[in-house]
Motif scaffolding. Structure first.
Motif, PDB file in Angstrom:
ATOM      1  N   TYR A  55      -5.616  -2.314   2.223  1.00  0.00           N
ATOM      2  CA  TYR A  55      -4.829  -2.773   3.358  1.00  0.00           C
ATOM      3  C   TYR A  55      -3.550  -1.956   3.454  1.00  0.00           C
ATOM      4  CZ  TYR A  55      -7.688  -6.979   2.890  1.00  0.00           C
ATOM      5  OH  TYR A  55      -8.730  -7.848   2.797  1.00  0.00           O
ATOM      6  N   THR A  56      -3.031  -1.827   4.671  1.00  0.00           N
ATOM      7  CA  THR A  56      -1.663  -1.366   4.828  1.00  0.00           C
ATOM      8  C   THR A  56      -0.839  -2.601   5.137  1.00  0.00           C
ATOM      9  OG1 THR A  56      -1.883  -0.936   7.187  1.00  0.00           O
ATOM     10  CG2 THR A  56      -2.330   0.918   5.692  1.00  0.00           C
ATOM     11  N   PHE A  57       0.392  -2.634   4.664  1.00  0.00           N
ATOM     12  CA  PHE A  57       1.233  -3.806   4.896  1.00  0.00           C
ATOM     13  C   PHE A  57       1.422  -4.065   6.386  1.00  0.00           C
ATOM     14  CE2 PHE A  57       2.582  -2.873   0.504  1.00  0.00           C
ATOM     15  CZ  PHE A  57       2.397  -4.130  -0.044  1.00  0.00           C
ATOM     16  N   VAL A  60      -1.625  -5.612   8.154  1.00  0.00           N
ATOM     17  CA  VAL A  60      -1.810  -7.034   7.852  1.00  0.00           C
ATOM     18  C   VAL A  60      -0.757  -7.862   8.572  1.00  0.00           C
ATOM     19  CG1 VAL A  60      -1.755  -8.756   6.012  1.00  0.00           C
ATOM     20  CG2 VAL A  60      -2.878  -6.571   5.622  1.00  0.00           C
ATOM     21  N   SER A  61       0.483  -7.451   8.453  1.00  0.00           N
ATOM     22  CA  SER A  61       1.590  -8.178   9.068  1.00  0.00           C
ATOM     23  C   SER A  61       2.563  -7.140   9.628  1.00  0.00           C
ATOM     24  CB  SER A  61       2.275  -9.064   8.027  1.00  0.00           C
ATOM     25  OG  SER A  61       3.327  -9.788   8.605  1.00  0.00           O
ATOM     26  N   PRO A  62       2.595  -6.943  10.948  1.00  0.00           N
ATOM     27  CA  PRO A  62       3.369  -5.855  11.554  1.00  0.00           C
ATOM     28  C   PRO A  62       4.858  -5.840  11.198  1.00  0.00           C
ATOM     29  CG  PRO A  62       1.954  -6.899  13.166  1.00  0.00           C
ATOM     30  CD  PRO A  62       1.873  -7.721  11.932  1.00  0.00           C
ATOM     31  N   ASN A  63       5.432  -6.962  10.842  1.00  0.00           N
ATOM     32  CA  ASN A  63       6.865  -7.011  10.557  1.00  0.00           C
ATOM     33  C   ASN A  63       7.209  -6.746   9.094  1.00  0.00           C
ATOM     34  OD1 ASN A  63       7.398  -7.661  13.248  1.00  0.00           O
ATOM     35  ND2 ASN A  63       6.996  -9.817  12.841  1.00  0.00           N
ATOM     36  N   VAL A  64       6.215  -6.476   8.275  1.00  0.00           N
ATOM     37  CA  VAL A  64       6.458  -6.276   6.853  1.00  0.00           C
ATOM     38  C   VAL A  64       6.965  -4.862   6.604  1.00  0.00           C
ATOM     39  CG1 VAL A  64       5.396  -6.169   4.572  1.00  0.00           C
ATOM     40  CG2 VAL A  64       4.708  -7.930   6.166  1.00  0.00           C
ATOM     41  N   LYS A  65       8.084  -4.790   5.911  1.00  0.00           N
ATOM     42  CA  LYS A  65       8.612  -3.510   5.449  1.00  0.00           C
ATOM     43  C   LYS A  65       8.799  -3.644   3.943  1.00  0.00           C
ATOM     44  CE  LYS A  65      10.979  -1.901   9.596  1.00  0.00           C
ATOM     45  NZ  LYS A  65      10.274  -2.644  10.554  1.00  0.00           N
ATOM     46  N   VAL A  66       8.133  -2.788   3.190  1.00  0.00           N
ATOM     47  CA  VAL A  66       8.163  -2.880   1.740  1.00  0.00           C
ATOM     48  C   VAL A  66       8.764  -1.595   1.183  1.00  0.00           C
ATOM     49  CG1 VAL A  66       6.767  -3.137  -0.348  1.00  0.00           C
ATOM     50  CG2 VAL A  66       6.139  -4.367   1.739  1.00  0.00           C
ATOM     51  N   LEU A  67       9.729  -1.739   0.305  1.00  0.00           N
ATOM     52  CA  LEU A  67      10.318  -0.600  -0.384  1.00  0.00           C
ATOM     53  C   LEU A  67       9.665  -0.445  -1.757  1.00  0.00           C
ATOM     54  CD1 LEU A  67      14.089  -1.310   0.383  1.00  0.00           C
ATOM     55  CD2 LEU A  67      12.528   0.205   1.626  1.00  0.00           C
ATOM     56  N   ARG A 111      -0.376  -1.017  -5.566  1.00  0.00           N
ATOM     57  CA  ARG A 111       0.300  -0.909  -4.279  1.00  0.00           C
ATOM     58  C   ARG A 111       1.275   0.251  -4.245  1.00  0.00           C
ATOM     59  NH1 ARG A 111       5.965  -1.686  -3.317  1.00  0.00           N
ATOM     60  NH2 ARG A 111       6.892  -2.607  -5.134  1.00  0.00           N
ATOM     61  N   THR A 112       1.567   0.676  -3.028  1.00  0.00           N
ATOM     62  CA  THR A 112       2.635   1.630  -2.761  1.00  0.00           C
ATOM     63  C   THR A 112       3.579   0.919  -1.798  1.00  0.00           C
ATOM     64  OG1 THR A 112       1.643   2.635  -0.795  1.00  0.00           O
ATOM     65  CG2 THR A 112       0.990   3.557  -2.945  1.00  0.00           C
ATOM     66  N   SER A 113       4.504   1.632  -1.210  1.00  0.00           N
ATOM     67  CA  SER A 113       5.391   0.992  -0.238  1.00  0.00           C
ATOM     68  C   SER A 113       4.711   0.798   1.113  1.00  0.00           C
ATOM     69  CB  SER A 113       6.674   1.803  -0.061  1.00  0.00           C
ATOM     70  OG  SER A 113       6.369   3.087   0.424  1.00  0.00           O
ATOM     71  N   THR A 114       3.546   1.415   1.334  1.00  0.00           N
ATOM     72  CA  THR A 114       2.880   1.288   2.631  1.00  0.00           C
ATOM     73  C   THR A 114       1.538   0.579   2.566  1.00  0.00           C
ATOM     74  OG1 THR A 114       1.874   3.476   2.362  1.00  0.00           O
ATOM     75  CG2 THR A 114       3.972   3.361   3.566  1.00  0.00           C
ATOM     76  N   PHE A 116      -1.792  -1.407  -0.071  1.00  0.00           N
ATOM     77  CA  PHE A 116      -2.176  -2.021  -1.336  1.00  0.00           C
ATOM     78  C   PHE A 116      -3.683  -2.196  -1.376  1.00  0.00           C
ATOM     79  CE2 PHE A 116      -1.488  -5.486   1.550  1.00  0.00           C
ATOM     80  CZ  PHE A 116      -2.369  -6.485   1.192  1.00  0.00           C
ATOM     81  N   SER A 117      -4.208  -2.315  -2.582  1.00  0.00           N
ATOM     82  CA  SER A 117      -5.633  -2.524  -2.808  1.00  0.00           C
ATOM     83  C   SER A 117      -5.808  -3.683  -3.768  1.00  0.00           C
ATOM     84  CB  SER A 117      -6.279  -1.284  -3.442  1.00  0.00           C
ATOM     85  OG  SER A 117      -6.132  -0.166  -2.625  1.00  0.00           O
ATOM     86  N   ILE A 118      -6.830  -4.466  -3.512  1.00  0.00           N
ATOM     87  CA  ILE A 118      -7.241  -5.519  -4.444  1.00  0.00           C
ATOM     88  C   ILE A 118      -8.651  -5.122  -4.875  1.00  0.00           C
ATOM     89  CG2 ILE A 118      -7.698  -7.970  -4.772  1.00  0.00           C
ATOM     90  CD1 ILE A 118      -5.745  -8.500  -2.426  1.00  0.00           C
ATOM     91  N   PHE A 119      -8.908  -5.154  -6.182  1.00  0.00           N
ATOM     92  CA  PHE A 119     -10.198  -4.656  -6.656  1.00  0.00           C
ATOM     93  C   PHE A 119     -10.692  -5.435  -7.861  1.00  0.00           C
ATOM     94  CE2 PHE A 119      -6.745  -2.209  -8.492  1.00  0.00           C
ATOM     95  CZ  PHE A 119      -7.045  -2.143  -9.843  1.00  0.00           C
ATOM     96  N   LEU A 120     -11.997  -5.314  -8.098  1.00  0.00           N
ATOM     97  CA  LEU A 120     -12.622  -5.912  -9.268  1.00  0.00           C
ATOM     98  C   LEU A 120     -12.669  -4.863 -10.376  1.00  0.00           C
ATOM     99  CD1 LEU A 120     -15.664  -7.866  -7.764  1.00  0.00           C
ATOM    100  CD2 LEU A 120     -13.309  -8.637  -8.135  1.00  0.00           C
TER     101      LEU A 120
END
Length: 181
Positions: A55-57, A60-67, A111-114, A116-120
């Protein structure tokens, strides 16, 4: 000497009274730095996606800004009404389970700032897992800005979602739910 000092102090006081300039332009309003919390629902791990969901942040949620310095926590939903307790149960990733009967299964993320991955992960043959482990999973993602985290005093047990919810005042009624794509 005091006769000369009093007029000098009087002149200095008048000079400082006259040192007033413009107030200046208004600044940006301050506010509370809020993190973001959202759920990913109907997540399926399959051989076709190599048991990884990406996913990109902002997707998923357009207002999300992650540093890079922000804290990102991902929890796996384990159900509710466990031992007659009607509270939802969330487990912090990475989460290892041995109840598959096939070995150890690890739900993990990166995850990065842009994005993330969820995995088994683990020593399990993923193709032999029942759908209870791979289909319709729900994850809760909690993004805590680093400046907010550093300003909060005290410590919190990040393994305990209820403690995180209380410590950061997460309003569950406002958590957006995004089905997997």
């Amino acid at each position: 000497m005091t006769k000369k000092l009093i007029p000098l102090l009087f002149v200095i006081a008048i000079l400082f009274q006259g040192c007033k300039g413009d107030d200046g332009a208004p600044g940006i309003d301050g506010g509370t730095v809020l993190g973001t919390t959202f759920d990913l629902t109907k997540v399926n791990f399959t051989a076709a996606n190599q048991y990884v969901v990406n996913y990109t942040f902002t997707a998923v949620s357009p207002n999300v800004k992650v540093l890079e310095s922000d804290l990102v926590l991902v929890y796996l939903y384990k159900g509710s009404d466990i031992l007659n307790n009607p509270v939802d149960s969330w487990r912090l990733l990475p989460q290892t389970t041995y109840e598959t009967g096939l070995g150890s299964l690890i739900y993990n993320f990166d995850r990065t700032s842009t994005d993330f991955s969820i995995f088994l992960d683990g020593n399990v043959d993923f193709t032999k897992l029942t759908p209870a482990y791979t289909q319709n999973q729900t994850f809760r993602v909690v993004v805590i800005p680093s400046d907010f985290s550093s300003r909060k005093s005290g410590t919190v047990d990040y393994n305990d979602y209820e403690a995180v919810k209380k410590f950061y005042n997460i309003d569950e009624s406002k958590i957006a739910k995004y089905p997997a794509k």
